[in-house]
Motif scaffolding. Structure first.
Motif, PDB file in Angstrom:
ATOM      1  N   LYS A   1       0.747  -1.130   0.008  1.00 44.74           N
ATOM      2  CA  LYS A   1      -0.062  -0.132  -0.076  1.00 44.74           C
ATOM      3  C   LYS A   1       0.794   1.152   0.010  1.00 44.74           C
ATOM      4  CE  LYS A   1      -3.691   2.492   0.654  1.00 44.74           C
ATOM      5  NZ  LYS A   1      -4.643   2.494   1.729  1.00 44.74           N
ATOM      6  N   THR A   2       0.554   1.906  -1.016  1.00 51.19           N
ATOM      7  CA  THR A   2       1.393   3.328  -1.068  1.00 51.19           C
ATOM      8  C   THR A   2       0.305   4.279  -1.665  1.00 51.19           C
ATOM      9  OG1 THR A   2       3.511   4.580  -1.970  1.00 51.19           O
ATOM     10  CG2 THR A   2       2.367   2.774  -3.305  1.00 51.19           C
ATOM     11  N   SER A   3       0.649   5.798  -1.475  1.00 49.65           N
ATOM     12  CA  SER A   3      -0.151   6.715  -2.021  1.00 49.65           C
ATOM     13  C   SER A   3       0.642   7.322  -3.068  1.00 49.65           C
ATOM     14  CB  SER A   3      -0.348   7.712  -1.112  1.00 49.65           C
ATOM     15  OG  SER A   3       0.397   8.118  -0.366  1.00 49.65           O
ATOM     16  N   CYS A   4       1.675   7.077  -3.382  1.00 45.48           N
ATOM     17  CA  CYS A   4       2.719   7.459  -4.417  1.00 45.48           C
ATOM     18  C   CYS A   4       2.594   6.524  -5.873  1.00 45.48           C
ATOM     19  CB  CYS A   4       4.267   7.564  -4.027  1.00 45.48           C
ATOM     20  SG  CYS A   4       4.230   8.668  -2.590  1.00 45.48           S
ATOM     21  N   ILE A   5       1.905   7.120  -6.734  1.00 43.31           N
ATOM     22  CA  ILE A   5       1.777   6.212  -7.980  1.00 43.31           C
ATOM     23  C   ILE A   5       2.345   7.372  -9.018  1.00 43.31           C
ATOM     24  CG2 ILE A   5       0.130   5.133  -9.401  1.00 43.31           C
ATOM     25  CD1 ILE A   5      -1.629   5.156  -7.313  1.00 43.31           C
ATOM     26  N   PRO A   6       3.481   7.060  -9.599  1.00 42.18           N
ATOM     27  CA  PRO A   6       4.026   8.203 -10.451  1.00 42.18           C
ATOM     28  C   PRO A   6       3.265   8.210 -11.755  1.00 42.18           C
ATOM     29  CG  PRO A   6       5.669   6.886  -9.319  1.00 42.18           C
ATOM     30  CD  PRO A   6       4.546   6.340  -8.945  1.00 42.18           C
ATOM     31  N   ARG A   7       3.069   9.258 -12.455  1.00 44.75           N
ATOM     32  CA  ARG A   7       2.471   9.392 -13.799  1.00 44.75           C
ATOM     33  C   ARG A   7       1.080   8.745 -13.737  1.00 44.75           C
ATOM     34  NH1 ARG A   7       5.677  13.114 -14.675  1.00 44.75           N
ATOM     35  NH2 ARG A   7       4.572  13.003 -17.020  1.00 44.75           N
TER      36      ARG A   7
ATOM     37  N   ASN B   1      -0.106  10.336  10.019  1.00 43.07           N
ATOM     38  CA  ASN B   1       0.324   9.635  10.960  1.00 43.07           C
ATOM     39  C   ASN B   1       1.060   8.314  10.743  1.00 43.07           C
ATOM     40  OD1 ASN B   1      -0.941  11.503  12.691  1.00 43.07           O
ATOM     41  ND2 ASN B   1      -2.848  10.293  12.806  1.00 43.07           N
ATOM     42  N   GLY B   2       1.850   8.390   9.646  1.00 42.15           N
ATOM     43  CA  GLY B   2       2.650   7.460   9.229  1.00 42.15           C
ATOM     44  C   GLY B   2       2.153   6.233   8.251  1.00 42.15           C
ATOM     45  N   ALA B   3       0.980   6.402   7.775  1.00 44.62           N
ATOM     46  CA  ALA B   3       0.303   5.576   6.968  1.00 44.62           C
ATOM     47  C   ALA B   3      -0.172   6.194   5.772  1.00 44.62           C
ATOM     48  CB  ALA B   3      -1.099   4.806   7.724  1.00 44.62           C
ATOM     49  N   ASP B   4      -0.081   5.375   4.532  1.00 48.10           N
ATOM     50  CA  ASP B   4      -0.550   6.020   3.296  1.00 48.10           C
ATOM     51  C   ASP B   4      -1.886   5.865   3.328  1.00 48.10           C
ATOM     52  OD1 ASP B   4       2.272   6.159   0.904  1.00 48.10           O
ATOM     53  OD2 ASP B   4       2.437   6.634   3.012  1.00 48.10           O
ATOM     54  N   TYR B   5      -2.499   6.893   2.564  1.00 48.11           N
ATOM     55  CA  TYR B   5      -3.613   6.922   1.951  1.00 48.11           C
ATOM     56  C   TYR B   5      -3.876   7.352   0.417  1.00 48.11           C
ATOM     57  CZ  TYR B   5      -4.838   6.563   7.047  1.00 48.11           C
ATOM     58  OH  TYR B   5      -4.865   6.427   8.504  1.00 48.11           O
ATOM     59  N   LEU B   6      -4.847   6.607  -0.302  1.00 47.90           N
ATOM     60  CA  LEU B   6      -5.420   7.323  -1.469  1.00 47.90           C
ATOM     61  C   LEU B   6      -6.858   7.896  -0.929  1.00 47.90           C
ATOM     62  CD1 LEU B   6      -4.647   3.926  -3.515  1.00 47.90           C
ATOM     63  CD2 LEU B   6      -3.811   6.066  -3.841  1.00 47.90           C
ATOM     64  N   VAL B   7      -6.650   8.996  -1.426  1.00 46.59           N
ATOM     65  CA  VAL B   7      -7.735   9.894  -0.805  1.00 46.59           C
ATOM     66  C   VAL B   7      -8.847  10.330  -1.781  1.00 46.59           C
ATOM     67  CG1 VAL B   7      -8.379  12.024   0.395  1.00 46.59           C
ATOM     68  CG2 VAL B   7      -6.324  10.945   0.816  1.00 46.59           C
ATOM     69  N   PRO B   8      -9.945   9.622  -1.739  1.00 47.73           N
ATOM     70  CA  PRO B   8     -11.283   9.835  -2.720  1.00 47.73           C
ATOM     71  C   PRO B   8     -11.787  11.431  -2.569  1.00 47.73           C
ATOM     72  CG  PRO B   8     -12.396   8.475  -1.025  1.00 47.73           C
ATOM     73  CD  PRO B   8     -10.559   8.722  -0.794  1.00 47.73           C
ATOM     74  N   MET B   9     -11.668  12.085  -3.866  1.00 41.94           N
ATOM     75  CA  MET B   9     -12.144  13.240  -3.755  1.00 41.94           C
ATOM     76  C   MET B   9     -13.423  13.752  -4.694  1.00 41.94           C
ATOM     77  SD  MET B   9      -8.770  15.391  -2.932  1.00 41.94           S
ATOM     78  CE  MET B   9      -9.651  16.942  -2.329  1.00 41.94           C
ATOM     79  N   ALA B  10     -14.552  14.105  -4.444  1.00 42.05           N
ATOM     80  CA  ALA B  10     -15.677  14.538  -5.521  1.00 42.05           C
ATOM     81  C   ALA B  10     -15.819  15.951  -5.431  1.00 42.05           C
ATOM     82  CB  ALA B  10     -16.950  13.633  -5.046  1.00 42.05           C
ATOM     83  N   ILE B  11     -15.514  16.536  -6.506  1.00 40.76           N
ATOM     84  CA  ILE B  11     -15.521  17.998  -6.717  1.00 40.76           C
ATOM     85  C   ILE B  11     -15.554  18.501  -8.070  1.00 40.76           C
ATOM     86  CG2 ILE B  11     -12.894  18.261  -6.731  1.00 40.76           C
ATOM     87  CD1 ILE B  11     -13.470  20.628  -5.012  1.00 40.76           C
TER      88      ILE B  11
END
Length: 388
Positions: A4-10, A72-82
């Motif tokens: 699990k990581t929130s870094c996805i290049p490109r 807090n040391g954990a990675d998150y893929l953050v959903p956003m609706a906008i």
């Protein structure tokens, strides 16, 4: 499944179908589950009709994922609706900068919300307040009896406050631990159950019985620290850009007109997470702006300063947040349920900490752009792309 990581290049360079495949792989879900976000925005006409009155259709919003978040040391893929261009990109970019300083750090108070019972035409408010105070244990027990499921989950009525509002109005406010719910329905049930007894004790006419959306006992605190040396861009060095952010923060502290726009940038992030996860963003907005005015004048929810002898840019945000991971639209909206699966939070407090971090990220990105290249350069480029 990859780590699990929130870094996805490109990620932004992929087409929509490729993003969906990669997201499903990273989150360990069947790609078909993402179909809940296609075409209809997650719901059809029948579901819309079950959610609101006089439904004639649905109105979809873009649903994206902000990257690079570490909270807090954990990675998150953050959903956003906008609907606004640049917000998701801005949140992702700022979060990448914040990672250089260890990511966001956040804490959340207990999820305490207030159920209010108002009585008017009280002939002797001081005496009424004394009687109501003396009945504290009786009223708390009645509140817990009205929502027995809360106690089973570790929540329930915690305290009772009585206030003489003047003009013959007396208020009883019950503070309730709502666990992982936003809490509106629970609080309204409690307020209505207590109404007749409160009115009898006060000796007046029973008035409103409803929750308060001003959740000032349910605060979330988020902070970020970025090394100044990692904060530069093509148009400004790290120290120049950091000083620009600090001066923009001070401007918001000194001028109400600027503070409103400053806070709008914060709510860009918070609201987008709230909407994606099926939460009541109007309640969130109302509470945030009330909190920004708590000192008698309207001020910024987040501030930025240089610390560590000028080597680190530090931002701090405090905001009341009533978000839930159970109940509400989550019961009927598959898109909102999917958003929580992508986010992979285990409590409403964890969701609130991520949302507050998103707000601090969008604030930082806006201030940095204002202080270096101007807000229009990146924002309008994305706007033109959206309107081609």
């Amino acid at each position: 499944m990859p780590p699990k990581t929130s870094c996805i290049p490109r990620f932004r360079d992929l087409d929509v179908a490729s993003r969906r495949r990669l997201l499903a792989e990273m989150c360990g879900i069947d790609e078909r589950e993402l179909d809940a976000l296609l075409d209809s925005g997650g719901i059809g006409a029948a579901t819309a009709d079950s959610m609101v009155e006089n439904a004639v259709g649905t109105l979809a919003l873009p649903f994206g994922v902000a990257l690079n978040f570490r909270v807090n040391g954990a990675d998150y893929l953050v959903p956003m609706a906008i609907e606004e261009p640049s917000v998701i990109a801005a949140a992702s970019h700022a979060s990448k900068r914040v990672r250089a300083g260890g990511g966001f750090h956040a804490t959340a108070d207990e999820p305490l919300m207030a159920a209010q019972v108002e009585v008017h035409e009280v002939p002797d408010p001081p005496a009424a307040a004394r009687r109501l105070g003396d009945a504290r244990e009786e009223l708390l027990q009645a509140a817990n009896s009205a929502a027995p499921g809360l106690g089973a989950r570790g929540g329930g009525a915690r305290d009772l406050e009585v206030r003489d509002l003047g003009s013959g109005f007396v208020l009883v406010q019950v503070l309730v631990h709502v666990c992982d719910a936003m809490g509106a329905n629970l609080l309204n049930t409690i307020a209505e159950a207590l109404g007749p007894r409160v009115a009898a004790l006060a000796g007046g006419a029973m008035g409103l019985r409803i929750l308060s959306n001003y959740c000032d006992r349910r605060l979330v605190h988020a902070s970020a620290r970025i090394p100044v040396e990692a904060f530069g861009c093509a148009r400004a060095g790290g120290r120049e850009a950091a000083l620009g952010v600090v001066n923009a923060s001070r401007f918001a502290e000194l001028d109400t007109h600027r503070a409103v726009t400053h806070n709008k940038g914060i709510m860009n992030g918070i609201d987008a997470v709230a909407i994606a996860t099926g939460n009541d963003f109007r309640a969130v907005e109302a509470a945030a702006h009330a909190y920004a005015s708590r000192g008698g004048t309207y001020g910024p929810l987040a501030t930025w300063r240089l610390v560590d002898g000028g080597e680190t840019l530090e931002g701090r945000l405090t905001v009341p947040l009533s978000l839930g991971t159970v109940g509400g639209a989550l019961r009927t909206h598959p898109g909102a349920r999917l958003a929580l699966r992508l986010l992979d939070v285990r409590s409403a407090s964890e969701l609130a900490m991520v949302a507050a971090s998103a707000g601090l990220a969008t604030n930082l990105s806006a201030l940095r752009a204002l202080a270096t290249e101007g807000i229009q350069r990146g924002h309008m480029a994305l706007h033109h792309r959206a309107t081609r």
